[in-house]
Every structure is written in C-alpha cells, then in structure tokens.
Design a protein around this motif. Structure first.
Motif, PDB file in Angstrom:
ATOM      1  N   THR A  91     -10.333  -1.520  -6.952  1.00  0.00           N
ATOM      2  CA  THR A  91      -9.349  -0.472  -6.692  1.00  0.00           C
ATOM      3  C   THR A  91      -8.941   0.216  -7.984  1.00  0.00           C
ATOM      4  N   VAL A  92      -8.743  -0.566  -9.040  1.00  0.00           N
ATOM      5  CA  VAL A  92      -8.367   0.005 -10.335  1.00  0.00           C
ATOM      6  C   VAL A  92      -9.484   0.898 -10.863  1.00  0.00           C
ATOM      7  N   LEU A  93     -10.724   0.439 -10.772  1.00  0.00           N
ATOM      8  CA  LEU A  93     -11.844   1.254 -11.256  1.00  0.00           C
ATOM      9  C   LEU A  93     -12.025   2.512 -10.413  1.00  0.00           C
ATOM     10  N   GLY A  94     -11.824   2.399  -9.112  1.00  0.00           N
ATOM     11  CA  GLY A  94     -11.917   3.575  -8.249  1.00  0.00           C
ATOM     12  C   GLY A  94     -10.877   4.620  -8.613  1.00  0.00           C
ATOM     13  N   ALA A  95      -9.672   4.185  -8.908  1.00  0.00           N
ATOM     14  CA  ALA A  95      -8.616   5.109  -9.323  1.00  0.00           C
ATOM     15  C   ALA A  95      -8.966   5.751 -10.668  1.00  0.00           C
ATOM     16  N   ALA A  96      -9.532   4.962 -11.575  1.00  0.00           N
ATOM     17  CA  ALA A  96      -9.918   5.510 -12.876  1.00  0.00           C
ATOM     18  C   ALA A  96     -11.002   6.572 -12.727  1.00  0.00           C
ATOM     19  N   VAL A  97     -11.950   6.354 -11.837  1.00  0.00           N
ATOM     20  CA  VAL A  97     -13.000   7.353 -11.594  1.00  0.00           C
ATOM     21  C   VAL A  97     -12.374   8.638 -11.070  1.00  0.00           C
ATOM     22  N   TYR A 152     -10.337  10.337 -14.071  1.00  0.00           N
ATOM     23  CA  TYR A 152     -11.062  10.803 -15.246  1.00  0.00           C
ATOM     24  C   TYR A 152     -12.350  11.556 -14.929  1.00  0.00           C
ATOM     25  N   LEU A 153     -13.098  11.113 -13.957  1.00  0.00           N
ATOM     26  CA  LEU A 153     -14.424  11.686 -13.723  1.00  0.00           C
ATOM     27  C   LEU A 153     -14.406  12.905 -12.804  1.00  0.00           C
ATOM     28  N   VAL A 154     -13.629  12.869 -11.731  1.00  0.00           N
ATOM     29  CA  VAL A 154     -13.632  13.958 -10.754  1.00  0.00           C
ATOM     30  C   VAL A 154     -13.269  15.302 -11.383  1.00  0.00           C
ATOM     31  N   PRO A 155     -12.214  15.418 -12.205  1.00  0.00           N
ATOM     32  CA  PRO A 155     -11.926  16.731 -12.810  1.00  0.00           C
ATOM     33  C   PRO A 155     -13.090  17.281 -13.638  1.00  0.00           C
ATOM     34  N   PHE A 156     -13.779  16.426 -14.380  1.00  0.00           N
ATOM     35  CA  PHE A 156     -14.905  16.902 -15.178  1.00  0.00           C
ATOM     36  C   PHE A 156     -16.075  17.321 -14.297  1.00  0.00           C
ATOM     37  N   LEU A 157     -16.338  16.563 -13.237  1.00  0.00           N
ATOM     38  CA  LEU A 157     -17.415  16.943 -12.324  1.00  0.00           C
ATOM     39  C   LEU A 157     -17.114  18.283 -11.666  1.00  0.00           C
ATOM     40  N   LEU A 158     -15.866  18.494 -11.268  1.00  0.00           N
ATOM     41  CA  LEU A 158     -15.505  19.771 -10.655  1.00  0.00           C
ATOM     42  C   LEU A 158     -15.533  20.913 -11.666  1.00  0.00           C
ATOM     43  N   LEU A 205      -6.197  16.911  -7.292  1.00  0.00           N
ATOM     44  CA  LEU A 205      -6.672  15.831  -6.423  1.00  0.00           C
ATOM     45  C   LEU A 205      -6.296  14.465  -6.986  1.00  0.00           C
ATOM     46  N   ALA A 206      -6.379  14.311  -8.303  1.00  0.00           N
ATOM     47  CA  ALA A 206      -6.015  13.036  -8.938  1.00  0.00           C
ATOM     48  C   ALA A 206      -4.529  12.744  -8.746  1.00  0.00           C
ATOM     49  N   VAL A 207      -3.684  13.769  -8.883  1.00  0.00           N
ATOM     50  CA  VAL A 207      -2.243  13.583  -8.688  1.00  0.00           C
ATOM     51  C   VAL A 207      -1.957  13.193  -7.238  1.00  0.00           C
ATOM     52  N   LEU A 208      -2.602  13.880  -6.286  1.00  0.00           N
ATOM     53  CA  LEU A 208      -2.405  13.551  -4.879  1.00  0.00           C
ATOM     54  C   LEU A 208      -2.859  12.130  -4.571  1.00  0.00           C
ATOM     55  N   ARG A 241       0.371   5.061  -4.684  1.00  0.00           N
ATOM     56  CA  ARG A 241       1.699   4.486  -4.942  1.00  0.00           C
ATOM     57  C   ARG A 241       2.453   4.267  -3.642  1.00  0.00           C
ATOM     58  N   LYS A 242       2.344   5.243  -2.747  1.00  0.00           N
ATOM     59  CA  LYS A 242       3.047   5.147  -1.465  1.00  0.00           C
ATOM     60  C   LYS A 242       2.511   3.985  -0.632  1.00  0.00           C
ATOM     61  N   ARG A 243       1.204   3.817  -0.632  1.00  0.00           N
ATOM     62  CA  ARG A 243       0.569   2.736   0.132  1.00  0.00           C
ATOM     63  C   ARG A 243       0.528   1.425  -0.629  1.00  0.00           C
ATOM     64  N   LYS A 244       0.906   1.470  -1.904  1.00  0.00           N
ATOM     65  CA  LYS A 244       0.828   0.292  -2.773  1.00  0.00           C
ATOM     66  C   LYS A 244      -0.584  -0.293  -2.724  1.00  0.00           C
ATOM     67  N   ALA A 245      -1.567   0.613  -2.955  1.00  0.00           N
ATOM     68  CA  ALA A 245      -2.974   0.254  -2.828  1.00  0.00           C
ATOM     69  C   ALA A 245      -3.434  -0.746  -3.890  1.00  0.00           C
ATOM     70  N   ILE A 246      -2.814  -0.699  -5.056  1.00  0.00           N
ATOM     71  CA  ILE A 246      -3.178  -1.654  -6.103  1.00  0.00           C
ATOM     72  C   ILE A 246      -2.150  -2.779  -6.053  1.00  0.00           C
ATOM     73  N   SER A 247      -2.599  -3.951  -5.648  1.00  0.00           N
ATOM     74  CA  SER A 247      -1.682  -5.078  -5.524  1.00  0.00           C
ATOM     75  C   SER A 247      -1.882  -6.047  -6.684  1.00  0.00           C
ATOM     76  N   PHE A 248      -0.778  -6.641  -7.096  1.00  0.00           N
ATOM     77  CA  PHE A 248      -0.787  -7.609  -8.186  1.00  0.00           C
ATOM     78  C   PHE A 248      -0.302  -8.945  -7.647  1.00  0.00           C
ATOM     79  N   ARG A 249      -0.804 -10.022  -8.266  1.00  0.00           N
ATOM     80  CA  ARG A 249      -0.448 -11.375  -7.825  1.00  0.00           C
ATOM     81  C   ARG A 249      -0.344 -12.273  -9.059  1.00  0.00           C
ATOM     82  N   ILE A 250       0.753 -12.988  -9.160  1.00  0.00           N
ATOM     83  CA  ILE A 250       0.927 -13.944 -10.254  1.00  0.00           C
ATOM     84  C   ILE A 250       0.160 -15.205  -9.872  1.00  0.00           C
ATOM     85  N   THR A 251      -0.759 -15.627 -10.748  1.00  0.00           N
ATOM     86  CA  THR A 251      -1.591 -16.786 -10.435  1.00  0.00           C
ATOM     87  C   THR A 251      -1.287 -18.015 -11.278  1.00  0.00           C
TER      88      THR A 251
END
Length: 142
Positions: A70-76, A79-85, A117-120, A126-136
């Motif tokens: 999920t983190v890598l997908g968000a980074a793509v 960072y990548l989508v604006p340059f591709l467009l 698109l990146a901002v949206l 953030r609204k869906r809390k798509a990136i979840s964290f867990r203390i292990t």
C-alpha cells in the motif's frame, strides 16, 4: 515496512498514537547519497495511529509494521503518475503537430492533472485509513 517509533498517547479501542521518523531515500545515511538529504527531512517525524495489541504505554519505543504494498502504491501515485502524465501530454500534443510551446503547456497541464490526482488519492486513503499500522514489539533491538 518495519520502523521504530515512540508511543505518544493511548487511544480508545486498543490503539495508540505513535511518532515515527520519516524515512529518507538513503535511510538517513546521507554520506551514501552524496549529502543530498536536508536536515529537516532527517529530523522530521509523523504521528500515526497504530493498533496496539502488545499494550505499549506512552514513552515506550516500539516496532511498527505497515503494509509495504500500500505504501509503495501510494508512492507510485504521488511521484510517478504526474511525470507520466507530463510526458503523455507533451507527446500527444507533438503527435498532433503542435509547436514546442503548446507541447510544453500540454506537458505542464498533464503534470498538474497528475498532482491533482495524487491529492485526491491522498485524501481518499486518509479517509479510508488505507495504510494501517500495527505495533508488534515493545523496546525492539536495533
């Protein structure tokens, strides 16, 4: 992704707020990347909410895990989508026979669309809390 964080406060429902150091591309060893990291980036932290199944308490140093995909997908997306467009806008305008000024403008418009698109996407995640964290673990060995 596994990081070390500090618990700042406990939240309801078995969650905790943790302070995580923001990672730089060189892993905070700026000598490896030629010193390109800014001091601000190295020292900045981010507060995130994490599941707390190990019952860590405020002040504890903990190991926090998140879904790497999920983190890598968000980074793509960010960072990548604006340059591709940008390149898509430029080359489409060039293929239609536009002059270099129009091609550049089309590229900038494509880049701006990518940023929107990146901002949206960021707001949606953030609204869906798509990136979840867990203390292990509490007091992880470095």
């Amino acid at each position: 992704m596994i990081q070390t964080a500090k618990v700042t406060r406990l939240l309801p429902d078995g969650r905790a707020e943790v302070s995580v150091k923001r990672q730089s591309a060189c892993g905070h060893d700026c000598s490896k990347c030629g010193g390109g990291c800014s001091e601000l980036m190295v020292s900045s932290t981010v507060a995130v909410t994490a599941a707390n199944p190990v019952r860590a308490m405020p002040g504890d140093m903990v190991r926090v895990e998140s879904d790497t995909g999920t983190v890598l997908g968000a980074a793509v997306a960010v960072y990548l989508v604006p340059f591709l467009l940008f390149f898509a806008g430029y080359f489409i305008a060039a293929a239609l026979g536009a002059g270099s000024g129009i091609c550049g403008t089309a590229g900038v418009l494509g880049f701006a669309l990518g940023l929107c698109l990146a901002v949206l996407l960021d707001r949606r995640m953030r609204k869906r809390k798509a990136i979840s964290f867990r203390i292990t673990a509490i007091n992880p060995a470095d």
